[in-house]
Write an enzyme that holds these catalytic residues in place. Sequence first.
Site, PDB file in Angstrom:
ATOM      1  N   GLY A 137       0.816  -1.195   0.000  1.00 50.46           N
ATOM      2  CA  GLY A 137       0.000   0.000   0.000  1.00 50.46           C
ATOM      3  C   GLY A 137       0.858   1.256   0.000  1.00 50.46           C
ATOM      4  O   GLY A 137       1.956   1.282  -0.550  1.00 50.46           O
ATOM      5  N   LEU A 138       0.342   2.310   0.642  1.00 49.42           N
ATOM      6  CA  LEU A 138       1.018   3.611   0.712  1.00 49.42           C
ATOM      7  C   LEU A 138       1.316   4.165  -0.678  1.00 49.42           C
ATOM      8  O   LEU A 138       2.379   4.734  -0.924  1.00 49.42           O
ATOM      9  CB  LEU A 138       2.308   3.518   1.543  1.00 49.42           C
ATOM     10  CG  LEU A 138       2.133   3.164   3.031  1.00 49.42           C
ATOM     11  CD1 LEU A 138       3.493   3.022   3.705  1.00 49.42           C
ATOM     12  CD2 LEU A 138       1.296   4.193   3.746  1.00 49.42           C
ATOM     13  N   CYS A 139       0.368   3.961  -1.595  1.00 46.18           N
ATOM     14  CA  CYS A 139       0.528   4.515  -2.951  1.00 46.18           C
ATOM     15  C   CYS A 139      -0.737   5.259  -3.366  1.00 46.18           C
ATOM     16  O   CYS A 139      -1.215   5.138  -4.499  1.00 46.18           O
ATOM     17  CB  CYS A 139       0.903   3.423  -3.944  1.00 46.18           C
ATOM     18  SG  CYS A 139      -0.135   1.955  -3.918  1.00 46.18           S
ATOM     19  N   GLY A 140      -1.300   5.994  -2.403  1.00 46.19           N
ATOM     20  CA  GLY A 140      -2.466   6.806  -2.706  1.00 46.19           C
ATOM     21  C   GLY A 140      -3.684   5.972  -3.055  1.00 46.19           C
ATOM     22  O   GLY A 140      -3.927   4.915  -2.471  1.00 46.19           O
TER      23      GLY A 140
END
Length: 288
Positions: A86-89
């Site tokens: 994750g952590l990709c908007g």
Amino acid sequence: MASLKEVKLKITGVQKTSQITRAMNMVAAAKLRGAQDKMEAFRPYTTKFNETMSNLASGDSSGSFPLMEEREVKKVELVVFTSDRGLCGSFNANVVKEAWKHLKKYEAEGKEVTLLCIGKKGFQLLKNTGRVREGYKDIMGKFQMFHARDIASNVSTRFLAGEVDKVELIYGAFHSVAVQRPAVAPLLPVVPHIPEGEKAGMSGDYIYEPSIDELMVTLQPLYLNVQIYHAMLEVGASEQAARMTAMDAATTACKDIVGSLTTIYNKARQAAVTNELLDIVGGAEALK
């Protein structure tokens, strides 16, 4: 108002978060360069492969090709490509939203829909729908061509067995570092994609050796591999671009929060100093 110690702890925590997001931004930028180079190097190969398949499909052929068999569509399988991390908007959420939209559209038409999830995030977001047939998790970080072959073999076996009548790919297409949009591409039955502005059919007078039938038998499975690997490369580059943008925005937000907290801290400290001075002045006045 929060105490000086609490505000100072918050400032320290946000500063540490900013260091992490800045580091992740730099790592994503470094990975993006390699992923983008691989994707851009493979795009011409994909385009030329489609052109070759189109020329062959329009040539004189005496055989019938099971992977090109068009039949009444009753069962559809959507192959959904997302990242493992994750952590990709909103990158993964947008791909899943596109898959959900197509799923609902086909079900409204009375078709049975199954999902094949490539990537952990897509599997996690869609597993509760009850339509996920299988998931390939933890492969998008270091995918290779043999992963594409495994997926192609999986879906083509079901298509040839009549368990599914149509297969589509849904993935995040890379347009630029700032723009990644969900894309939908047909996979089965094999219908070579012709870029806009080009005409389908033979682009010249060719003599094929071996025959078109023999070539198509060999090239059709390779065509599936190429299309799937192309989608994986697009997702790989899109993921890093989306993460770089998201971490840059997070770092900027951290700086803004630190600025706001610093203002609050300074006001609280000023108020504390003023209160101490008032106490001193009050004490001095009382001694007179």
